[in-house]
Scaffold this motif. Structure first.
Motif, PDB file in Angstrom:
ATOM      1  N   LYS A   1       0.869  -1.006   0.059  1.00  0.00           N
ATOM      2  CA  LYS A   1       0.033   0.045   0.010  1.00  0.00           C
ATOM      3  C   LYS A   1       0.880   1.395   0.100  1.00  0.00           C
ATOM      4  CE  LYS A   1      -4.040  -1.946   2.099  1.00  0.00           C
ATOM      5  NZ  LYS A   1      -5.015  -1.737   3.461  1.00  0.00           N
ATOM      6  N   LYS A   2       1.829   1.211   0.902  1.00  0.00           N
ATOM      7  CA  LYS A   2       2.796   2.414   0.748  1.00  0.00           C
ATOM      8  C   LYS A   2       3.595   2.570  -0.485  1.00  0.00           C
ATOM      9  CE  LYS A   2       6.896   4.039   3.349  1.00  0.00           C
ATOM     10  NZ  LYS A   2       7.927   3.850   4.195  1.00  0.00           N
ATOM     11  N   TYR A   3       4.020   1.452  -1.134  1.00  0.00           N
ATOM     12  CA  TYR A   3       4.494   1.505  -2.514  1.00  0.00           C
ATOM     13  C   TYR A   3       3.588   2.243  -3.356  1.00  0.00           C
ATOM     14  CZ  TYR A   3       6.610  -0.038  -6.924  1.00  0.00           C
ATOM     15  OH  TYR A   3       7.126  -0.044  -8.125  1.00  0.00           O
ATOM     16  N   ALA A   4       2.454   1.565  -3.530  1.00  0.00           N
ATOM     17  CA  ALA A   4       1.204   2.097  -4.422  1.00  0.00           C
ATOM     18  C   ALA A   4       1.094   3.453  -4.125  1.00  0.00           C
ATOM     19  CB  ALA A   4      -0.115   1.215  -4.328  1.00  0.00           C
ATOM     20  N   ARG A   5       1.078   3.924  -2.756  1.00  0.00           N
ATOM     21  CA  ARG A   5       0.586   5.434  -2.713  1.00  0.00           C
ATOM     22  C   ARG A   5       1.970   6.337  -3.312  1.00  0.00           C
ATOM     23  NH1 ARG A   5      -1.029   3.727   2.339  1.00  0.00           N
ATOM     24  NH2 ARG A   5       1.160   4.291   3.330  1.00  0.00           N
ATOM     25  N   GLN A   6       3.113   5.881  -3.162  1.00  0.00           N
ATOM     26  CA  GLN A   6       4.177   6.618  -3.554  1.00  0.00           C
ATOM     27  C   GLN A   6       4.357   6.697  -5.224  1.00  0.00           C
ATOM     28  OE1 GLN A   6       7.564   4.202  -1.948  1.00  0.00           O
ATOM     29  NE2 GLN A   6       7.682   5.395  -0.139  1.00  0.00           N
ATOM     30  N   LYS A   7       3.700   5.833  -5.923  1.00  0.00           N
ATOM     31  CA  LYS A   7       3.654   5.590  -7.247  1.00  0.00           C
ATOM     32  C   LYS A   7       2.333   6.203  -7.655  1.00  0.00           C
ATOM     33  CE  LYS A   7       7.275   3.315  -7.691  1.00  0.00           C
ATOM     34  NZ  LYS A   7       8.774   4.094  -8.482  1.00  0.00           N
ATOM     35  N   GLY A   8       1.371   6.855  -6.753  1.00  0.00           N
ATOM     36  CA  GLY A   8       0.324   7.440  -7.311  1.00  0.00           C
ATOM     37  C   GLY A   8      -0.725   6.629  -7.782  1.00  0.00           C
ATOM     38  N   LYS A   9      -0.728   5.233  -7.423  1.00  0.00           N
ATOM     39  CA  LYS A   9      -1.558   4.307  -7.960  1.00  0.00           C
ATOM     40  C   LYS A   9      -2.216   3.455  -6.823  1.00  0.00           C
ATOM     41  CE  LYS A   9       1.118   3.451 -12.038  1.00  0.00           C
ATOM     42  NZ  LYS A   9       0.167   3.630 -13.156  1.00  0.00           N
ATOM     43  N   SER A  10      -3.356   2.660  -7.391  1.00  0.00           N
ATOM     44  CA  SER A  10      -4.143   1.921  -6.200  1.00  0.00           C
ATOM     45  C   SER A  10      -3.386   0.621  -6.079  1.00  0.00           C
ATOM     46  CB  SER A  10      -5.515   1.766  -6.757  1.00  0.00           C
ATOM     47  OG  SER A  10      -5.759   0.882  -7.720  1.00  0.00           O
ATOM     48  N   LEU A  11      -3.351   0.262  -5.151  1.00  0.00           N
ATOM     49  CA  LEU A  11      -2.876  -1.227  -4.911  1.00  0.00           C
ATOM     50  C   LEU A  11      -3.502  -2.113  -6.106  1.00  0.00           C
ATOM     51  CD1 LEU A  11      -1.037  -3.255  -3.452  1.00  0.00           C
ATOM     52  CD2 LEU A  11      -2.783  -3.579  -1.709  1.00  0.00           C
ATOM     53  N   CYS A  12      -4.746  -2.353  -6.324  1.00  0.00           N
ATOM     54  CA  CYS A  12      -5.262  -3.132  -7.616  1.00  0.00           C
ATOM     55  C   CYS A  12      -4.718  -2.864  -8.602  1.00  0.00           C
ATOM     56  CB  CYS A  12      -6.719  -2.836  -7.587  1.00  0.00           C
ATOM     57  SG  CYS A  12      -7.838  -3.527  -6.189  1.00  0.00           S
ATOM     58  N   ASP A  13      -4.347  -1.576  -9.065  1.00  0.00           N
ATOM     59  CA  ASP A  13      -3.639  -1.284 -10.061  1.00  0.00           C
ATOM     60  C   ASP A  13      -2.244  -1.740 -10.126  1.00  0.00           C
ATOM     61  OD1 ASP A  13      -5.457   0.335 -11.297  1.00  0.00           O
ATOM     62  OD2 ASP A  13      -4.831   2.181 -10.707  1.00  0.00           O
TER      63      ASP A  13
END
Length: 50
Positions: free
Chosen positions: A27-39
């Motif tokens: 989730k942290k990684y996804a937030r940093q990338k500006g994407k959802s975890l699903c994406d």
């Protein structure tokens, strides 16, 4: 003349059992990338299935 192409994409929910620490980090990684975890998960799966 134009051809009209309609593509239907079906979306299915999926339940996974994953360690809490892995989910938190993902989730942290996804937030940093500006994407959802699903994406992130969907794109990863697509990349390994090509």
């Amino acid at each position: 003349m134009f051809d009209l192409v309609i593509t239907r994409v079906l979306i299915t929910k999926l339940t996974l059992t994953i360690e809490d620490t892995v989910i938190d980090s993902a989730k942290k990684y996804a937030r940093q990338k500006g994407k959802s975890l699903c994406d992130i998960v969907e794109n990863y799966l697509k990349s390994i299935l090509q």
